[in-house]
Design a protein around this motif. Structure first.
Motif, PDB file in Angstrom:
ATOM      1  N   ILE A 143       0.833  -1.190   0.000  1.00  0.00           N
ATOM      2  CA  ILE A 143       0.000   0.000   0.000  1.00  0.00           C
ATOM      3  C   ILE A 143       0.870   1.244   0.000  1.00  0.00           C
ATOM      4  CG2 ILE A 143      -2.053  -1.010   1.053  1.00  0.00           C
ATOM      5  CD1 ILE A 143      -1.094  -0.224   3.729  1.00  0.00           C
ATOM      6  N   GLU A 144       0.241   2.344  -0.351  1.00  0.00           N
ATOM      7  CA  GLU A 144       0.940   3.623  -0.366  1.00  0.00           C
ATOM      8  C   GLU A 144       1.036   4.179   1.051  1.00  0.00           C
ATOM      9  OE1 GLU A 144       2.519   5.079  -2.850  1.00  0.00           O
ATOM     10  OE2 GLU A 144       2.053   3.336  -4.088  1.00  0.00           O
ATOM     11  N   CYS A 145       1.542   5.379   1.159  1.00  0.00           N
ATOM     12  CA  CYS A 145       1.910   5.968   2.459  1.00  0.00           C
ATOM     13  C   CYS A 145       0.799   5.841   3.499  1.00  0.00           C
ATOM     14  CB  CYS A 145       2.259   7.432   2.260  1.00  0.00           C
ATOM     15  SG  CYS A 145       2.825   8.239   3.767  1.00  0.00           S
ATOM     16  N   ASN A 146       1.189   5.373   4.685  1.00  0.00           N
ATOM     17  CA  ASN A 146       0.258   5.254   5.807  1.00  0.00           C
ATOM     18  C   ASN A 146       0.274   6.477   6.708  1.00  0.00           C
ATOM     19  OD1 ASN A 146      -0.812   2.636   5.387  1.00  0.00           O
ATOM     20  ND2 ASN A 146       1.110   1.744   6.083  1.00  0.00           N
ATOM     21  N   ALA A 147       0.997   7.525   6.298  1.00  0.00           N
ATOM     22  CA  ALA A 147       1.118   8.750   7.102  1.00  0.00           C
ATOM     23  C   ALA A 147       1.685   8.443   8.479  1.00  0.00           C
ATOM     24  CB  ALA A 147      -0.224   9.466   7.204  1.00  0.00           C
ATOM     25  N   ALA A 148       2.658   7.539   8.531  1.00  0.00           N
ATOM     26  CA  ALA A 148       3.314   7.188   9.793  1.00  0.00           C
ATOM     27  C   ALA A 148       4.814   7.065   9.558  1.00  0.00           C
ATOM     28  CB  ALA A 148       2.730   5.892  10.344  1.00  0.00           C
ATOM     29  N   CYS A 149       5.359   8.003   8.796  1.00  0.00           N
ATOM     30  CA  CYS A 149       6.763   7.908   8.381  1.00  0.00           C
ATOM     31  C   CYS A 149       7.725   7.908   9.563  1.00  0.00           C
ATOM     32  CB  CYS A 149       7.106   9.047   7.434  1.00  0.00           C
ATOM     33  SG  CYS A 149       6.081   9.102   5.941  1.00  0.00           S
ATOM     34  N   ASP A 150       7.326   8.516  10.682  1.00  0.00           N
ATOM     35  CA  ASP A 150       8.203   8.539  11.854  1.00  0.00           C
ATOM     36  C   ASP A 150       8.449   7.144  12.413  1.00  0.00           C
ATOM     37  OD1 ASP A 150       8.347  11.282  11.743  1.00  0.00           O
ATOM     38  OD2 ASP A 150       6.647  11.589  13.067  1.00  0.00           O
ATOM     39  N   PHE A 151       7.634   6.190  12.007  1.00  0.00           N
ATOM     40  CA  PHE A 151       7.732   4.840  12.560  1.00  0.00           C
ATOM     41  C   PHE A 151       8.060   3.808  11.482  1.00  0.00           C
ATOM     42  CE2 PHE A 151       4.771   7.386  15.045  1.00  0.00           C
ATOM     43  CZ  PHE A 151       5.316   7.282  16.303  1.00  0.00           C
ATOM     44  N   GLY A 219       1.981   8.975  18.037  1.00  0.00           N
ATOM     45  CA  GLY A 219       3.079   8.526  18.867  1.00  0.00           C
ATOM     46  C   GLY A 219       4.032   9.657  19.215  1.00  0.00           C
ATOM     47  N   PRO A 220       4.926   9.445  20.181  1.00  0.00           N
ATOM     48  CA  PRO A 220       5.847  10.501  20.627  1.00  0.00           C
ATOM     49  C   PRO A 220       6.675  11.091  19.501  1.00  0.00           C
ATOM     50  CG  PRO A 220       5.890   8.627  22.128  1.00  0.00           C
ATOM     51  CD  PRO A 220       5.079   8.196  20.950  1.00  0.00           C
ATOM     52  N   ALA A 221       7.133  10.262  18.574  1.00  0.00           N
ATOM     53  CA  ALA A 221       7.970  10.788  17.489  1.00  0.00           C
ATOM     54  C   ALA A 221       7.223  11.801  16.638  1.00  0.00           C
ATOM     55  CB  ALA A 221       8.472   9.638  16.625  1.00  0.00           C
ATOM     56  N   SER A 222       5.921  11.581  16.460  1.00  0.00           N
ATOM     57  CA  SER A 222       5.128  12.490  15.633  1.00  0.00           C
ATOM     58  C   SER A 222       4.814  13.794  16.360  1.00  0.00           C
ATOM     59  CB  SER A 222       3.806  11.826  15.228  1.00  0.00           C
ATOM     60  OG  SER A 222       4.050  10.636  14.523  1.00  0.00           O
ATOM     61  N   LEU A 223       4.911  13.793  17.677  1.00  0.00           N
ATOM     62  CA  LEU A 223       4.529  14.963  18.459  1.00  0.00           C
ATOM     63  C   LEU A 223       5.681  15.924  18.702  1.00  0.00           C
ATOM     64  CD1 LEU A 223       2.209  13.233  21.083  1.00  0.00           C
ATOM     65  CD2 LEU A 223       1.552  14.493  19.041  1.00  0.00           C
ATOM     66  N   ILE A 224       6.907  15.542  18.335  1.00  0.00           N
ATOM     67  CA  ILE A 224       8.043  16.424  18.569  1.00  0.00           C
ATOM     68  C   ILE A 224       7.869  17.728  17.799  1.00  0.00           C
ATOM     69  CG2 ILE A 224      10.510  16.711  18.168  1.00  0.00           C
ATOM     70  CD1 ILE A 224      10.883  13.776  18.799  1.00  0.00           C
ATOM     71  N   GLY A 225       7.424  17.632  16.554  1.00  0.00           N
ATOM     72  CA  GLY A 225       7.215  18.840  15.767  1.00  0.00           C
ATOM     73  C   GLY A 225       6.174  19.742  16.382  1.00  0.00           C
ATOM     74  N   LEU A 226       5.116  19.166  16.949  1.00  0.00           N
ATOM     75  CA  LEU A 226       4.085  19.965  17.596  1.00  0.00           C
ATOM     76  C   LEU A 226       4.659  20.682  18.809  1.00  0.00           C
ATOM     77  CD1 LEU A 226       1.126  20.817  17.855  1.00  0.00           C
ATOM     78  CD2 LEU A 226       0.711  18.718  19.162  1.00  0.00           C
ATOM     79  N   ARG A 227       5.502  19.992  19.579  1.00  0.00           N
ATOM     80  CA  ARG A 227       6.113  20.618  20.742  1.00  0.00           C
ATOM     81  C   ARG A 227       6.987  21.789  20.327  1.00  0.00           C
ATOM     82  NH1 ARG A 227       8.994  16.079  24.177  1.00  0.00           N
ATOM     83  NH2 ARG A 227       9.611  17.951  25.318  1.00  0.00           N
ATOM     84  N   GLY A 231       6.696  26.096  20.966  1.00  0.00           N
ATOM     85  CA  GLY A 231       7.757  26.765  21.683  1.00  0.00           C
ATOM     86  C   GLY A 231       8.195  26.067  22.948  1.00  0.00           C
ATOM     87  N   GLU A 232       7.996  24.760  22.993  1.00  0.00           N
ATOM     88  CA  GLU A 232       8.351  24.020  24.202  1.00  0.00           C
ATOM     89  C   GLU A 232       9.807  23.583  24.215  1.00  0.00           C
ATOM     90  OE1 GLU A 232       5.594  20.815  24.519  1.00  0.00           O
ATOM     91  OE2 GLU A 232       3.840  22.127  24.685  1.00  0.00           O
ATOM     92  N   GLY A 233      10.561  23.964  23.193  1.00  0.00           N
ATOM     93  CA  GLY A 233      11.980  23.655  23.171  1.00  0.00           C
ATOM     94  C   GLY A 233      12.277  22.335  22.497  1.00  0.00           C
ATOM     95  N   VAL A 234      13.551  22.139  22.241  1.00  0.00           N
ATOM     96  CA  VAL A 234      14.008  20.921  21.582  1.00  0.00           C
ATOM     97  C   VAL A 234      14.238  19.849  22.632  1.00  0.00           C
ATOM     98  CG1 VAL A 234      15.765  19.902  20.100  1.00  0.00           C
ATOM     99  CG2 VAL A 234      15.127  22.303  19.814  1.00  0.00           C
ATOM    100  N   PRO A 235      13.569  18.708  22.541  1.00  0.00           N
ATOM    101  CA  PRO A 235      13.811  17.640  23.513  1.00  0.00           C
ATOM    102  C   PRO A 235      15.213  17.083  23.347  1.00  0.00           C
ATOM    103  CG  PRO A 235      12.435  16.857  21.727  1.00  0.00           C
ATOM    104  CD  PRO A 235      12.594  18.337  21.518  1.00  0.00           C
ATOM    105  N   PRO A 236      15.830  16.632  24.430  1.00  0.00           N
ATOM    106  CA  PRO A 236      17.177  16.050  24.311  1.00  0.00           C
ATOM    107  C   PRO A 236      17.165  14.888  23.331  1.00  0.00           C
ATOM    108  CG  PRO A 236      16.568  16.366  26.603  1.00  0.00           C
ATOM    109  CD  PRO A 236      15.333  16.614  25.801  1.00  0.00           C
ATOM    110  N   ASP A 262      16.061  19.304  13.027  1.00  0.00           N
ATOM    111  CA  ASP A 262      15.693  19.961  14.269  1.00  0.00           C
ATOM    112  C   ASP A 262      15.209  21.382  13.992  1.00  0.00           C
ATOM    113  OD1 ASP A 262      18.337  18.154  15.702  1.00  0.00           O
ATOM    114  OD2 ASP A 262      16.233  17.915  16.233  1.00  0.00           O
ATOM    115  N   ALA A 263      14.935  22.116  15.089  1.00  0.00           N
ATOM    116  CA  ALA A 263      14.403  23.468  14.960  1.00  0.00           C
ATOM    117  C   ALA A 263      15.379  24.358  14.201  1.00  0.00           C
ATOM    118  CB  ALA A 263      14.139  24.044  16.350  1.00  0.00           C
ATOM    119  N   PRO A 264      14.886  25.287  13.408  1.00  0.00           N
ATOM    120  CA  PRO A 264      15.776  26.169  12.657  1.00  0.00           C
ATOM    121  C   PRO A 264      16.626  27.018  13.589  1.00  0.00           C
ATOM    122  CG  PRO A 264      13.501  26.935  12.536  1.00  0.00           C
ATOM    123  CD  PRO A 264      13.474  25.576  13.159  1.00  0.00           C
ATOM    124  N   GLN A 265      17.862  27.244  13.203  1.00  0.00           N
ATOM    125  CA  GLN A 265      18.787  28.037  13.993  1.00  0.00           C
ATOM    126  C   GLN A 265      18.733  29.502  13.562  1.00  0.00           C
ATOM    127  OE1 GLN A 265      20.413  26.372  16.633  1.00  0.00           O
ATOM    128  NE2 GLN A 265      18.686  25.156  15.890  1.00  0.00           N
TER     129      GLN A 265
END
Length: 284
Positions: A143-151, A219-227, A231-236, A262-265
Motif C-alpha cells: 500500500i501507499e503511504c500510511n502517514a506514519a513515516c516517523d515509525f 506517537g511521541p515521534a510524531s509529536l516532537i514537531g508539535l512541541r 515553543g516548548e523547546g528541543v527535547p534532548p 531539528d528546529a531552525p537556527q
C-alpha cells in the motif's frame, strides 16, 4: 474462402445478467442500516461511501449485489456506483481474508525495510500482492503511504498500526493472526476482523468494551514537531536503540548536536546579530 474458427478468448459482448439480490432477511437488515446512514446527509448520494463500507461489512468485499443495493437505495445507476467503488482502494472487489495486511512500500518505508518485508511475507505466506492465504485468514497487499513515516517501516492490519517492523516481526505477526492468537497494534484500537472494521468505517459505533478509549493518538515521534511549534523547546536527542534492544535514556556523546531535522537556527532574517550572506559586492 475457409471460415476461421472463432477465438475462444474473444467475448461476444453478451450483457451480464442482473446481480442477484440479497436474501430477504439480509436486505431488510441492510435497508434499516442504510436508511440511518442516508439520514445523516442533506443529499442522499453523499451517503455512497459509507454505504459501500456497509455492504463490504456484509460480504467482505463490494460485490455486484452490494453495488446494486447501493444504487437502489440512493437512486443511482450501477455505473455511478461502480465508478466510485473502483476508484477507492479501501473497497475490495473480490473476497479476501479476515485480516488485510498492508505493507507500506512508499519511499521512506521502502528504504527503511518495507520492500524487504513485503518480499519476505510473499514468500512466507505463499501469496502475491492482493492475494489471500488458503485458510482465508490473511490478504497481503502493498500500500501507499500510511502517514506514519516517523515509525517506518510500517505494516497495517485492517488499518491499525504496527510500527517499526522487521521481516522477522512481520512474519511473526501474520503467523499469530493465522493461529488465531490475540495481536495488539502498536497504537490504536484492538484488532477486529475486516468485516467488523468495514462496519465501523461505515459510521457505526465500535461497541467493544474499551475500544474507543484505546484509540489513543499520535506517537511521541510524531509529536516532537508539535512541541517545537508550541515553543516548548528541543527535547534532548539520543541514539535510537536497535529494534529489539532495550531503549537507553543515557545521553550520548554529541547528543546535543542538532541535525537538519531539528528546529531552525538563528539566521540573518531571524537574528540580526548573526548576519549571513555575501558582505562584499559580487565579483570582489
Amino acid at each position: 474462402m475457409t471460415a476461421q474458427s472463432p477465438n475462444p478468448q474473444v467475448g461476444l459482448g453478451m450483457p451480464q445478467l442482473p446481480a442477484p439480490d440479497y436474501p430477504a432477511d439480509v436486505r431488510a437488515r441492510l435497508e434499516t442500516d442504510a436508511k440511518e446512514l442516508i439520514s445523516r446527509y442533506p443529499g442522499s448520494r453523499s451517503a455512497l461511501l459509507p454505504l459501500l463500507h456497509l455492504v463490504q461489512s456484509e460480504e467482505g468485499h463490494v460485490s455486484r449485489t452490494g453495488m446494486q443495493f447501493c444504487a437502489d437505495m440512493l437512486d443511482l445507476t450501477t455505473a455511478e456506483v461502480t465508478a466510485v467503488a473502483t476508484f477507492y482502494s479501501m473497497y475490495r472487489r473480490k473476497p479476501g481474508g479476515d485480516y488485510q495486511v498492508g505493507v507500506c512500500t512508499n519511499t521512506l518505508c521502502a528504504v527503511m525495510g518495507g520492500d524487504a518485508i513485503f518480499e519476505e511475507l510473499k514468500a512466507h505466506l505463499g501469496v502475491g500482492n492482493s492475494e489471500t492465504t488458503e485458510d482465508g485468514a490473511v490478504t497481503l497487499e502493498h500500500i501507499e503511504c500510511n502517514a506514519a513515516c516517523d515509525f517506518a517501516p510500517v505494516v497495517m492490519v485492517n488499518w491499525e498500526f504496527f510500527d517499526n517492523q522487521t521481516p522477522e516481526s512481520a512474519k511473526q505477526l501474520v503467523d499469530d493472526l493465522r493461529a488465531g492468537l490475540r495481536v495488539e497494534p502498536t497504537r490504536g484500537a484492538p484488532l477486529c476482523t475486516f468485516k467488523e472494521t468495514s462496519r465501523i468505517l461505515a459510521g457505526f459505533p465500535d461497541e467493544r468494551p474499551g475500544a474507543v478509549e484505546a484509540t489513543g493518538g499520535a506517537g511521541p515521534a510524531s509529536l516532537i514537531g508539535l512541541r517545537l511549534a508550541k515553543g516548548e523547546g528541543v527535547p534532548p536527542s539520543r541514539v535510537v536503540s536497535p529494534r529489539g534492544a532495550a531503549p537507553s535514556d543515557e545521553p550520548q556523546p554529541g547528543s546535543q548536536h542538532l541535525s537538519s531535522h531539528d528546529a531552525p537556527q538563528p539566521t540573518a532574517d531571524s537574528d540580526p546579530a548573526h548576519p549571513s550572506g555575501p558582505v562584499t559586492e559580487e565579483g570582489e
